[in-house]
Design a protein around this motif. Sequence first.
Motif, short mmCIF file in Angstrom:
data_model
loop_
_atom_site.label_atom_id
_atom_site.label_comp_id
_atom_site.label_asym_id
_atom_site.label_seq_id
_atom_site.Cartn_x
_atom_site.Cartn_y
_atom_site.Cartn_z
N MET A 496 0.77 -16.85 8.50
CA MET A 496 1.42 -16.87 7.36
C MET A 496 2.03 -15.51 7.10
O MET A 496 3.28 -15.32 6.67
N VAL A 497 1.29 -14.42 7.34
CA VAL A 497 1.87 -13.06 7.22
C VAL A 497 2.98 -12.78 8.35
O VAL A 497 3.88 -12.19 7.82
N SER A 498 3.01 -13.43 9.50
CA SER A 498 3.98 -13.26 10.21
C SER A 498 5.24 -13.84 9.81
O SER A 498 6.54 -13.49 10.09
N PHE A 499 5.03 -15.13 9.45
CA PHE A 499 6.10 -16.06 8.85
C PHE A 499 7.08 -15.18 7.64
O PHE A 499 7.84 -15.25 7.69
N PHE A 500 5.96 -14.75 6.86
CA PHE A 500 6.69 -14.06 5.66
C PHE A 500 6.93 -12.57 5.97
O PHE A 500 7.26 -11.77 5.14
N GLN A 501 6.97 -12.09 6.99
CA GLN A 501 6.77 -10.57 7.38
C GLN A 501 8.11 -10.17 6.87
O GLN A 501 8.09 -8.92 5.98
N GLN A 502 9.25 -10.35 7.14
CA GLN A 502 10.61 -9.92 6.91
C GLN A 502 10.69 -9.84 5.22
O GLN A 502 11.11 -8.84 4.59
N TYR A 503 10.20 -10.87 4.37
CA TYR A 503 10.38 -11.11 3.18
C TYR A 503 9.69 -9.94 2.65
O TYR A 503 9.76 -9.38 1.56
N ILE A 504 8.27 -9.75 2.99
CA ILE A 504 7.19 -8.81 2.67
C ILE A 504 7.66 -7.49 2.71
O ILE A 504 7.98 -6.64 1.88
N CYS A 505 8.45 -7.09 3.94
CA CYS A 505 8.94 -5.84 4.27
C CYS A 505 10.10 -5.39 3.20
O CYS A 505 10.39 -4.17 2.90
N GLU A 506 10.84 -6.52 2.89
CA GLU A 506 12.00 -6.34 1.99
C GLU A 506 11.80 -6.05 0.58
O GLU A 506 12.15 -5.35 -0.24
N ARG A 507 10.59 -7.25 0.09
CA ARG A 507 10.54 -7.50 -1.26
C ARG A 507 9.54 -6.15 -1.72
O ARG A 507 9.52 -5.83 -3.18
N PHE A 508 8.54 -5.88 -1.15
CA PHE A 508 7.48 -4.93 -1.44
C PHE A 508 7.57 -3.44 -1.07
O PHE A 508 6.67 -2.71 -1.47
N ILE A 509 8.83 -3.13 -0.42
CA ILE A 509 8.79 -1.87 0.09
C ILE A 509 10.14 -1.31 -0.47
O ILE A 509 11.22 -1.94 0.07
N ASP A 510 10.37 -0.16 -0.83
CA ASP A 510 11.64 0.64 -1.15
C ASP A 510 11.90 1.60 0.07
O ASP A 510 11.21 2.65 0.05
N TRP A 511 12.53 1.40 1.11
CA TRP A 511 12.46 2.10 2.05
C TRP A 511 13.21 3.62 2.04
O TRP A 511 12.93 4.35 2.74
N ASP A 512 14.15 3.69 0.80
CA ASP A 512 14.76 4.76 0.66
C ASP A 512 13.95 5.75 -0.08
O ASP A 512 13.79 7.08 0.40
N SER A 513 12.96 5.32 -1.07
CA SER A 513 12.26 6.20 -1.76
C SER A 513 10.87 6.17 -1.08
O SER A 513 10.08 7.26 -1.57
N GLY A 514 10.56 5.33 -0.37
CA GLY A 514 9.01 5.25 0.07
C GLY A 514 8.10 4.70 -0.91
O GLY A 514 6.61 4.58 -0.55
#
Length: 758
Positions: A496-514
Motif C-alpha cells: 500500500m505504501v509503495s502503491f501510494f508512494q508518489q502521492y505521499i511524496c507530493e501531497r505531504f512534502i513541500d520540496w521547496d521549503s522542506g
Amino acid sequence: MKRKAYCSTLWLLPLLALILAACGDNGQHLGIDGYFYTAQEIDLPGQAGSTTGFRIKNGYFYYRQEKTIYRFPVEDFPRKQGSTIPLEEGGISTQEESTPLPEGMQLPQGEAVATATGGVLQDYTLDSNGGLCYITVDVSWRTGEALGGTLARTGQDGTEIYRLDLENIDTPNVSLAMDGRNRTFLLAGDSLYLVGEMGELLAEIPGGSLKAEFYRDSGRLLEGEDGRVYYSPGDYYNAVYEITGDDEAFRQGTFRMERIELPGTCKCYSSSFGLLCGDAGLLYRYRKADSRWEPLLRYGDSNLPSRPAEILELTEDRLIVSYSYPYDTLYLLDRAKAELLPEREVLVLATRDLSRELEAYIMDFNRADSRYHIRVEFCDDVQMDIRMNSSSPPDLVDMDDEMVLKYAGKGALEDLGAWLERSGQLDREDFLENVVNGYTIGGRLVCIPDSFLCRTALGRAGQLGEKAGWTAHEAMELAERYPEAQLFRNPTFTSMVSFFQQYICERFIDWDSGECSFDGEAFRELVRWMEGHSKGMGNGMAGSTYDSIVSVDMPVTEEELLVLEAYIDGLSGLVLYELRMGEDITAVGYPTADGRAYYPADKYNTLGIPADSRNKEAAWQFLEGFLSREDNERTRRSGLPARRDLLEEMEEALAGPEYERDEKGDIIVWDSTGESGMAAQEWLYVEGESVPLYYLTGEQLEDIRNLIEAIDFTPQGGIRREISGILLEELAPYLDGKKSLEEALRIIQNRVGNLVRE
C-alpha cells in the motif's frame, strides 16, 4: 540520427579476432599471472536438440542430445596441427599454442551409447572404468510432475550392470555424481540416494538433510579431484559442501557436509583437476590441499560471455566452455602467454550486473576495435563507491537508479549533452524527450538508458473510466464502491505504501521549503485507510511494488481485483492485458496529488562516464556506438528502445497485416477458405495459450504512444525510498499495537522533515 556506428554484422568478423581479444595496455592488465586463454568456436553436431552434458573419461569424449548419450574417441576431437592426445591421461594437450584450429571444425557425431526409453534423460555420470550411469524420470505430460525414475548403469562395452526402479522420486530435478569408490550419489529435490557399484541401495537420506538453503529443486551434485563429491545448494550461491562418509555413516545419517566458502556468489562446475566456480567474470579452481580458490581466467579477456552453462576441463591448460545463450555454442580454450598479444589500451566498465545485450556488444566492440579493449569489473555497492571515489575511476559505469542519484548528486558524472552536441552519430533529439529530461540532473545529462519498460496500474474501463490518472481519494473511492474486491493483488501494508508512494511524496512534502505535514489529519486518514484494507505488514522493499505485482497469467476476476500492477515492455503490452481481462482497459497509473497519470519506468543499460575518467574520448566512442547500434539476435534490446527511430520502426511493423508468402514471394491463399493467410507478428501468452497478434489498430497504437509519452523517467529511489523506509519502520509498531498512531506520526514528521531539509 546522423549515421550508424556499428552494423549488425559485427559478429561475422573473423574468428581470429576472438583469439586476439585479450590484449591491452602493454600487457599489464589483461590475463592472470601473465596468461590468458585463446578461444576457438567449435561447431556442434548437426542433429536436432540441445547439446549438453560434456564429459571425458578413459579415452572417450561424451555428450548428450535430447534422450541420447554419444561418445567418440578423444583422438577424433578437433585439435590444432601438431597436437598430441595422451590417452593414458584421459585428456587432450597441445604443443603449438599459437596455431588456431581450422575454420569450420565440428565436434564429431559420435556413437550412441545410451538412449532413454519411456522417460526423460535428466543426467548421467561416468565411473572410473568408463562405465555409464544415467537416470531417467517419468514425467506427466499433463502436470509436469515426476512419477518415479529409473537409475541404470552399463559397462564401457555397453553391457547393462543394473537397472534400479526408484518409485519415490517425485521431482524431475535430479542430479548424479560418482565418487572414487564408484558409488553413485543421486540427488532428487532435497533427498539423497547412495547406490553401490552393483545397484544395491546403500542409503536413502530424506529431504531436509542436505542444508537445502535455496528452493527444494535448486541443488546440484558436483564431482571434484580424487573422486570427491560436492553439493551445491543452487547456482550463483556463496558456498558449496563436500559430502563424505562411509556406507554406515550414510545409513545412520552421520555423514559429513563440510562447508566451503566460495570467492563470491558463484556457479560451480565439476572438474577432475579441482572444483571450478565462476564469479563476477572470473573462473576459479579449488585447491583442496591448501583449501583455497585460485583465479584461472577472466572471461572477458578471452572475449567470452561470463555465464557459461557448462565447463569441462580437458587438462589444466585446456577447457571446453559451452553456452546456452546464444544457443548451443561451444568454445575450446587454450592457455597462452599474454605478452604475445598486440597492445591495446584497456577501458574499464564497472557494473553490478551485466545485461546479455551489453555483454554481447562489448564482445563485438573488442573484436572490431584495434585501439581499445573493454574490461568489465563487477562491483557491489561498496566496491562501486570505492572505485568511483578513487584517483583512477572506471571509464564507464553501468548504474541502477540509486547509483545515478548518488553520483549525479556529487557531480561525479560527465555531462553527455556536450558529447551529443559534438557527435557525428547521435543527436539529443534521437531519444525520447522524457528520457532525456528524466536523466538531466542539475542541468547535466548524466546518462542515457538504452531501453526501458513501463510500470503502471491498470484496470477495466467500465470501473475506472477512460481517463488516465487519478488521486489517492479516487483510488480509495473505487475500493469502497466494490467492497467484495481487492484494490490489487496481495494488498499488504508495505505494498500500500509503495502503491501510494508518489502521492505521499507530493501531497505531504513541500520540496521547496522542506516542510512536511505527516502529523495532520489527511495523512492520519490515509494511514487508517491503508491499515483497514491491508492483509498484514508484508515483506516488500520500501519504495517497491514487488509485494503486489501480479503475473499476467494469474486468474483475474471482477470480484477479485480492481487494479493490476503491470509491466509494459512492448507495443502490444496493453493489448495483452485487454485479452487477459476480457474487456477494454484503462492504464490509470499510480495515484498523484493532482490526479495526473504517473507511469514510472524501469531502465536497462543506464551507462554514464565518470567525470574523472582518464579516457573520456574512448569511453564516449564506445557509448556512442552502443546507443546507435542496430539490433541483431545477440544485441537485441530488452523492452522498449529509448531511440525514436527504433520505436517508429516497431510501430510501422505492427501498423498493418503481413501475409504469409511462398518461395516466389506470392501471398499464400488457403485452399480451405480462399482467404489470404495473415502472418502473426507476435504471439501473446494468455492463460496458458499462445494467441497470435497480427497487427495493432490505429486506436491501439495511439494508446501505447500516449502511455510512452507520459512515462516518468526520473530515477527512482534515493530520498523517496528512504522516506518509504521511515514510514514502514515507524508505522510497524503502531500496526502491532506497540505504539500509538499519534506517536508514530510525530516521529515520522520529525525524521522525514530533517531528511528533506538536509
